[in-house]
Design an enzyme around this catalytic site. Sequence first.
Site, short mmCIF file in Angstrom:
data_model
loop_
_atom_site.label_atom_id
_atom_site.label_comp_id
_atom_site.label_asym_id
_atom_site.label_seq_id
_atom_site.Cartn_x
_atom_site.Cartn_y
_atom_site.Cartn_z
N SER A 51 0.83 -1.21 0.00
CA SER A 51 0.00 0.00 0.00
C SER A 51 0.87 1.26 0.00
CB SER A 51 -0.93 0.00 1.22
OG SER A 51 -0.19 -0.04 2.41
N HIS A 52 2.17 1.14 0.27
CA HIS A 52 3.04 2.33 0.34
C HIS A 52 4.32 2.19 -0.46
CE1 HIS A 52 0.06 3.14 3.36
NE2 HIS A 52 0.33 4.41 3.12
N ALA A 127 4.94 4.57 4.60
CA ALA A 127 4.93 3.89 5.90
C ALA A 127 5.88 4.64 6.84
CB ALA A 127 5.40 2.46 5.70
N ALA A 184 -2.11 2.34 10.90
CA ALA A 184 -3.06 3.45 10.81
C ALA A 184 -3.91 3.45 12.07
CB ALA A 184 -3.94 3.26 9.58
N HIS A 190 -5.95 4.10 4.05
CA HIS A 190 -6.69 4.58 2.88
C HIS A 190 -6.17 3.89 1.63
CE1 HIS A 190 -8.16 7.83 0.08
NE2 HIS A 190 -9.21 7.63 0.83
N ASP A 192 -5.10 0.84 1.38
CA ASP A 192 -5.71 -0.50 1.27
C ASP A 192 -7.16 -0.40 0.84
OD1 ASP A 192 -3.52 -2.11 1.81
OD2 ASP A 192 -3.76 -1.88 3.97
N ARG A 306 2.11 -14.58 15.92
CA ARG A 306 2.72 -13.63 14.97
C ARG A 306 2.93 -12.29 15.68
NH1 ARG A 306 -0.49 -11.33 9.67
NH2 ARG A 306 0.76 -9.45 9.41
N ARG A 311 5.95 -10.50 9.49
CA ARG A 311 5.57 -10.72 8.07
C ARG A 311 6.48 -9.88 7.18
NH1 ARG A 311 3.38 -7.81 4.25
NH2 ARG A 311 3.54 -6.10 5.72
#
Length: 336
Positions: A51-52, A127, A184, A190, A192, A306, A311
Site C-alpha cells: 500500500s506504500h 509507511a 493506521a 486509505h 488498502d 505472529r 511478516r
Amino acid sequence: MIDGSVEIQRVSFEGLRARLTEVFRQAGVIRHNAGILADNCARCERDGVHSHGIFRIPGYLGSLESGWVDGRAQPRVEQAGDGYLRVDAANGFAQPALDAARSQIEDSLARSGHCIVAIRDSHHFSALWPDLEPFAEAGYVGFTTVTGVAHVVPPGGHTPVFGTNPIAFATPVAEAPPLIFDQATSTMAHGDLQIAAREGKTVPMGTGVDRSGNASDSPESILEGGLSPFGGHKGGSIALMVEILASALTGGQFSSEVDLSGHPGAQTPRTGQFLLLIDPARGDNAAFARRVAGLLEAVRSAGQSRLPGERRLRHRRDAERHGIPITRQDWEALAK
Ligand code: NDP
Ligand code: PYC
C-alpha cells in the site's frame, strides 16, 4: 513467472531504487531528496508493504506535477531546547526533513539521551517504520506519528476530520532485529481501501461510513464518506492525539485543513510529523533490550503466534534471496 494473466519478475533492491530515483528526478526532485524518497519506496516494496510502495508513485507525481509539494525544498532545523528540534520542511517531503536533522538528533541522543523532533509543513506519503528502523537498530526506542488528509470520521460522526494518522513504535530487542509496529489509527489504511475498491472487493461492516454517515461495506461508498477510527471511541481519542502532536504541536496543518482542490492530481498531505527518540539504556538500565526479548518470549509462549513486523521481515528475507517481485507492467511503467 506467469501468475494468472500477470507476469511477475524479480528485481534487485538496488535496481528498483535506481529506477525510482530516476522517476523522482524526472519529476523535478533534487538528487539528494530523490535518493531518499526512492530508498523509502523501494524498502516498502521489498518488505511487502504494497500500500506504500510503487502503488504510491502516481500520487507522488501528481503532487509534484501540480506544484502542491516542493521537490527542491530546503528544510530548516532549529534547536528549540535541549533535546528538542523543530524542523520546517518548507513544503517538501518529510523524509528529507528528518534526514536534514539527523546529525543534530544523534548529538541530542548522545548528550541528553532523548530527542523530540517536530516537523512542520511536510508531506508524508509512506509507511513510518523506515523512519524509525535505523534508530532502533542503533539502540534507541522510537515513536512517530503523522497527520494526513481528512478521510476518517470521528466516532459516531458523518464528516471526516482526522487523517488515517498512523502511529509507529520501535524498540531494540536483544539478539534480534528491532520490534516495530506501524499502523493506521483508522480501521484500514486509505491505500488498502483504494486497493479494495480497485479489486472490486467488499470490506467488513464497521470499516467506515457512506456520505450520510451510514455503515457500509462498499469501498467506493466509504471513499465518498469516511473510514472509522479503529477500536471505536478509544481509537478516536488516539486519532485526536495524533492531530495534536503531529499538527498542533509541530505547527503543521490539521488533516481537516488540507485543501487539495487547487492542485488536480495532488494526493500527498501537507501536515506535520512528530518523533520521540529515547536511549533506553541510560540511568543504569543496560538490561533493557534483554528484558524486552524476555517479554516477547512470554507473549509468544502465551499463544501469540505472529508478532508485528515478522511478516515484513519475512518478505525482506525472501526479497534478499530471490529479488523483489514486481509485475512487468509496473516495472515498464516506472521506466516511462
Ligand atoms: P496493518 O494493519 O497491516 O499492520 C499494522 C501492524 O500490525 C504492522 O506492524 C503489522 O506487522 C502488524 N500486524 C498485522 N497483522 C498482525 C497480526 N495478525 N498479528 C500481529 N501483528 C500484526 O497496517 P495498516 O494497514 O494500519 O497500515 C499499513 C501501513 O500504512 C503502515 O506502514 C502505515 O504507516 C501506513 N500508513 C501511512 C499513512 C501516512 O499518512 N503516511 C497513513 C496510514 C497508513 P507486519 O508489517 O509484519 O504485517
Ligand atoms: O494509506 O491511509 C493511507 C495513507 C495516507 C497517506 C499515505 N498513506
